[in-house]
Design a protein around this motif. Sequence first.
Motif, PDB file in Angstrom:
ATOM      1  N   GLU A 400      -1.543  -3.190  10.227  1.00 18.41           N
ATOM      2  CA  GLU A 400      -0.873  -2.277  11.150  1.00 18.41           C
ATOM      3  C   GLU A 400      -0.413  -1.030  10.419  1.00 18.41           C
ATOM      4  OE1 GLU A 400      -0.562  -2.628  14.460  1.00 18.41           O
ATOM      5  OE2 GLU A 400      -1.775  -4.458  14.290  1.00 18.41           O
ATOM      6  N   PRO A 401      -0.535   0.152  11.052  1.00 14.74           N
ATOM      7  CA  PRO A 401      -0.093   1.395  10.409  1.00 14.74           C
ATOM      8  C   PRO A 401       1.407   1.362  10.119  1.00 14.74           C
ATOM      9  CG  PRO A 401      -1.453   1.860  12.342  1.00 14.74           C
ATOM     10  CD  PRO A 401      -1.146   0.395  12.372  1.00 14.74           C
ATOM     11  N   VAL A 402       1.778   1.913   8.971  1.00  9.25           N
ATOM     12  CA  VAL A 402       3.180   2.046   8.592  1.00  9.25           C
ATOM     13  C   VAL A 402       3.607   3.457   8.953  1.00  9.25           C
ATOM     14  CG1 VAL A 402       4.844   1.971   6.699  1.00  9.25           C
ATOM     15  CG2 VAL A 402       2.875   0.419   6.702  1.00  9.25           C
ATOM     16  N   LYS A 403       4.581   3.569   9.819  1.00 11.07           N
ATOM     17  CA  LYS A 403       5.000   4.888  10.285  1.00 11.07           C
ATOM     18  C   LYS A 403       5.950   5.532   9.292  1.00 11.07           C
ATOM     19  CE  LYS A 403       4.483   3.755  15.187  1.00 11.07           C
ATOM     20  NZ  LYS A 403       5.153   3.678  16.510  1.00 11.07           N
ATOM     21  N   MET A 404       5.856   6.861   9.203  1.00 11.55           N
ATOM     22  CA  MET A 404       6.726   7.620   8.321  1.00 11.55           C
ATOM     23  C   MET A 404       7.376   8.748   9.104  1.00 11.55           C
ATOM     24  SD  MET A 404       4.686   7.962   4.715  1.00 11.55           S
ATOM     25  CE  MET A 404       3.373   8.961   5.404  1.00 11.55           C
ATOM     26  N   PHE A 411      10.962   6.969   6.151  1.00 15.77           N
ATOM     27  CA  PHE A 411       9.696   7.134   5.439  1.00 15.77           C
ATOM     28  C   PHE A 411       9.533   6.090   4.332  1.00 15.77           C
ATOM     29  CE2 PHE A 411      12.891  10.005   3.709  1.00 15.77           C
ATOM     30  CZ  PHE A 411      12.892   9.675   2.364  1.00 15.77           C
ATOM     31  N   VAL A 412       8.288   5.870   3.937  1.00 17.97           N
ATOM     32  CA  VAL A 412       7.977   4.951   2.843  1.00 17.97           C
ATOM     33  C   VAL A 412       7.998   5.750   1.548  1.00 17.97           C
ATOM     34  CG1 VAL A 412       6.262   3.381   1.884  1.00 17.97           C
ATOM     35  CG2 VAL A 412       6.545   3.560   4.360  1.00 17.97           C
ATOM     36  N   THR A 413       8.900   5.386   0.656  1.00 16.92           N
ATOM     37  CA  THR A 413       9.034   6.178  -0.563  1.00 16.92           C
ATOM     38  C   THR A 413       7.937   5.843  -1.566  1.00 16.92           C
ATOM     39  OG1 THR A 413      10.455   4.624  -1.755  1.00 16.92           O
ATOM     40  CG2 THR A 413      11.538   6.213  -0.274  1.00 16.92           C
ATOM     41  N   LEU A 414       7.611   6.836  -2.369  1.00 19.23           N
ATOM     42  CA  LEU A 414       6.642   6.659  -3.436  1.00 19.23           C
ATOM     43  C   LEU A 414       7.130   5.591  -4.412  1.00 19.23           C
ATOM     44  CD1 LEU A 414       4.129   7.675  -4.979  1.00 19.23           C
ATOM     45  CD2 LEU A 414       5.581   9.384  -6.045  1.00 19.23           C
ATOM     46  N   ALA A 415       8.435   5.638  -4.717  1.00 23.01           N
ATOM     47  CA  ALA A 415       8.997   4.679  -5.672  1.00 23.01           C
ATOM     48  C   ALA A 415       8.818   3.245  -5.187  1.00 23.01           C
ATOM     49  CB  ALA A 415      10.476   4.985  -5.898  1.00 23.01           C
ATOM     50  N   ASP A 416       9.053   3.001  -3.902  1.00 25.42           N
ATOM     51  CA  ASP A 416       8.909   1.644  -3.369  1.00 25.42           C
ATOM     52  C   ASP A 416       7.472   1.138  -3.498  1.00 25.42           C
ATOM     53  OD1 ASP A 416      11.567   1.461  -2.718  1.00 25.42           O
ATOM     54  OD2 ASP A 416      11.297   1.993  -0.607  1.00 25.42           O
ATOM     55  N   VAL A 417       6.513   2.025  -3.211  1.00 23.69           N
ATOM     56  CA  VAL A 417       5.104   1.621  -3.270  1.00 23.69           C
ATOM     57  C   VAL A 417       4.690   1.342  -4.718  1.00 23.69           C
ATOM     58  CG1 VAL A 417       2.728   2.343  -2.833  1.00 23.69           C
ATOM     59  CG2 VAL A 417       4.511   2.852  -1.161  1.00 23.69           C
ATOM     60  N   ARG A 433     -11.820   8.009  -3.216  1.00 20.19           N
ATOM     61  CA  ARG A 433     -12.521   8.793  -2.200  1.00 20.19           C
ATOM     62  C   ARG A 433     -12.312  10.266  -2.514  1.00 20.19           C
ATOM     63  NH1 ARG A 433     -12.604   7.150   3.896  1.00 20.19           N
ATOM     64  NH2 ARG A 433     -14.652   8.067   3.546  1.00 20.19           N
ATOM     65  N   LYS A 434     -13.215  11.106  -2.009  1.00 18.69           N
ATOM     66  CA  LYS A 434     -13.033  12.537  -2.158  1.00 18.69           C
ATOM     67  C   LYS A 434     -11.717  12.935  -1.502  1.00 18.69           C
ATOM     68  CE  LYS A 434     -17.973  13.646  -2.161  1.00 18.69           C
ATOM     69  NZ  LYS A 434     -19.055  14.411  -1.480  1.00 18.69           N
ATOM     70  N   PRO A 435     -10.971  13.855  -2.100  1.00 16.89           N
ATOM     71  CA  PRO A 435      -9.637  14.170  -1.569  1.00 16.89           C
ATOM     72  C   PRO A 435      -9.625  14.724  -0.156  1.00 16.89           C
ATOM     73  CG  PRO A 435     -10.264  15.694  -3.326  1.00 16.89           C
ATOM     74  CD  PRO A 435     -11.257  14.587  -3.341  1.00 16.89           C
ATOM     75  N   ASP A 436     -10.735  15.345   0.273  1.00 14.97           N
ATOM     76  CA  ASP A 436     -10.750  15.897   1.629  1.00 14.97           C
ATOM     77  C   ASP A 436     -11.254  14.891   2.662  1.00 14.97           C
ATOM     78  OD1 ASP A 436     -13.366  15.844   0.812  1.00 14.97           O
ATOM     79  OD2 ASP A 436     -13.820  17.918   1.329  1.00 14.97           O
ATOM     80  N   ALA A 437     -11.443  13.635   2.229  1.00 12.41           N
ATOM     81  CA  ALA A 437     -11.851  12.569   3.155  1.00 12.41           C
ATOM     82  C   ALA A 437     -10.640  11.731   3.544  1.00 12.41           C
ATOM     83  CB  ALA A 437     -12.910  11.682   2.501  1.00 12.41           C
ATOM     84  N   GLN A 438     -10.660  11.210   4.765  1.00 14.05           N
ATOM     85  CA  GLN A 438      -9.570  10.349   5.217  1.00 14.05           C
ATOM     86  C   GLN A 438      -9.500   9.091   4.343  1.00 14.05           C
ATOM     87  OE1 GLN A 438      -7.406  11.074   7.622  1.00 14.05           O
ATOM     88  NE2 GLN A 438      -8.377  12.991   8.245  1.00 14.05           N
ATOM     89  N   MET A 439      -8.289   8.575   4.159  1.00 11.37           N
ATOM     90  CA  MET A 439      -8.119   7.393   3.315  1.00 11.37           C
ATOM     91  C   MET A 439      -7.104   6.443   3.916  1.00 11.37           C
ATOM     92  SD  MET A 439      -6.708   7.131  -0.615  1.00 11.37           S
ATOM     93  CE  MET A 439      -8.337   7.187  -1.389  1.00 11.37           C
ATOM     94  N   GLU A 440      -7.384   5.134   3.793  1.00 10.72           N
ATOM     95  CA  GLU A 440      -6.426   4.102   4.155  1.00 10.72           C
ATOM     96  C   GLU A 440      -5.943   3.413   2.885  1.00 10.72           C
ATOM     97  OE1 GLU A 440      -8.313   1.455   6.889  1.00 10.72           O
ATOM     98  OE2 GLU A 440      -7.975   2.761   8.619  1.00 10.72           O
ATOM     99  N   PHE A 441      -4.652   3.154   2.825  1.00 13.63           N
ATOM    100  CA  PHE A 441      -4.061   2.429   1.697  1.00 13.63           C
ATOM    101  C   PHE A 441      -3.490   1.142   2.257  1.00 13.63           C
ATOM    102  CE2 PHE A 441      -0.781   1.238  -1.290  1.00 13.63           C
ATOM    103  CZ  PHE A 441      -1.251   1.621  -2.532  1.00 13.63           C
TER     104      PHE A 441
END
Length: 578
Positions: A400-404, A411-417, A433-441
């Motif tokens: 499921e998408p994590v909303k920010m 928001f989801v902090t960088l430190a937490d991840v 992936r290329k930076p201009d391509a969509q990405m899922e984490f």
Amino acid sequence: MTLTDTLHAAMAAHVSRALDALETAGTLPAGIDRRNVAVEPPRDPSHGDLATNAAMVLAKPAKTNPRALAEALADELRKVEGIETVDIAGPGFINLRLTDAVWRDELRAIDALGDRYGQSSMGEGTRVNIEYVSANPTGPMHMGHCRGAVVGDALAGLLEFAGHEVTREYYVNDAGSQVDTLARSTHLRYREALGEDIGDIPEGFYPGEYLKPVGAAAAQRFGDMYKDAPESEWLTLFRGFAVERMIELIKADLALLGIEHDLFSSEAELQAEGKPEAAEAWLREHDLVYDGVLEAPKGKTLDDWEPVELPLFRATKFGDDQDRPIKKSDGKWTYFGADLAYHFQKAENADALIDIWGADHAGTVKRIKAAVAALTEGSGRNVPFDVKLVQMVQLLRDGEPVKMSKRAGTFVTLADVVREVGKDVVRFTMLTRKPDAQMEFDFAKVVEASKDNPVFYVQYAHARIASTLRKAGVEPSATGLDRLGPEELALAKTAAQFPRVVESAAKAREPHRIAFFLQDLAAEFHSFWNLGNDRPELRIIVADDAEITAARLFLAERIGQVIRNGLAILGVEAVDEL
């Protein structure tokens, strides 16, 4: 052993010397431009080890037939030791197949150069300023900033490895309305720290819990001096105090990701020093800024839109679709106006500029590039300026998408991840992936121990090599390299592409190419390892044959070295065990 002894450089040099010989013979005109001549692996490995387009790109300026030029060049290349066969394909491409001795020598080169293998002098000390992250200093880093941060930092590492002198810069947007909101939000938390019940956070303020310690620090610093004071007495003071604390927080967050900037530049200081005014004066002097009225926005009428004369930059002269204001109607600088002055300042101490921006800023690329071109070229210095756009990352947890929402404080902090999955996982994943391509984490997939997870698969290759070296009971040795067969030499051929990949990635400003290469190299190593399960004679450790074991260990150690070098560029650790 020097960097130019690597196969990549050596073969390019052989082609260059062959072209020199054709110039001497009069087959080619003297001084012909060879910048587009390439020496690289053919798309189909069955065609050979390397290919060159020299005849194809030089035939037209040389006013000759590509095939005829290819024949002449092939005759010269057949004289080169280490080139086994030279074949001409199609209208004039030249395919080269190298001797096995060449690949064994490349393994020795990797051994001799160690962590310098793949380094290039192509940058020739060119000073490159890379600005990345540059998030508004209104809160901690969140995952919306992560991808640009990693791409920028990896690009900096790549360009340094390729011989450039790099400055990592962060532009602090501390002169806009958002820092006034930060100051007011901090003052609210300051009053809270002094014991006041502030109730619900008012609409338009930053509600995040991260401002509580900032408010407490303000209470410790100022006491109750500004608790009931009018805003005019504390706004500027609290703005500076809060921004300072936010920058400390941002630096700490970035450090978790292994990122340190060389320079933090302040927009407020830039404006205080009159840099935007100086840029405007220069542009007016060269008729690139004029006072004019913008066309009414689409859908607006004279009843709900009032034309205002503003200073406009002639962006249309540089390909933009309309001229752009550098000041607002209240006399304050537009973001564009301040930004062009900032870039002009950066260009004073750099030979090239690179910005890493979010894809949502795509609409401003053309105008800022136009402004930088006008300012730098007009002042006598042509400073190339490139903008790399980075798409947002979609965070997934349990599918499921994590909303920010930064304003809502959820928001989801960088430190937490980073604390949850680790710095290396975050950094490598952002480059898959290329930076201009969509990405899922996907939080589950990025830590999955499987070949479908490129982070794991690359690090596992290095750990597997390290484990094999520990258990072997035999020292790696180059003595028996002549016993390595096609299966082993295929690994050497892939590893030998690393210097070429570094240079091509640096030229294109694309660090993800290093990540792609490492995935390919790791996959080939794992395939070779698995081959030994079906064919025991191809195992790295052969119990009754110390010589072939030592040679394969030498090969494995060199593969590990290339993986380490590539991961180091990306800021990722090469682990010895998982």
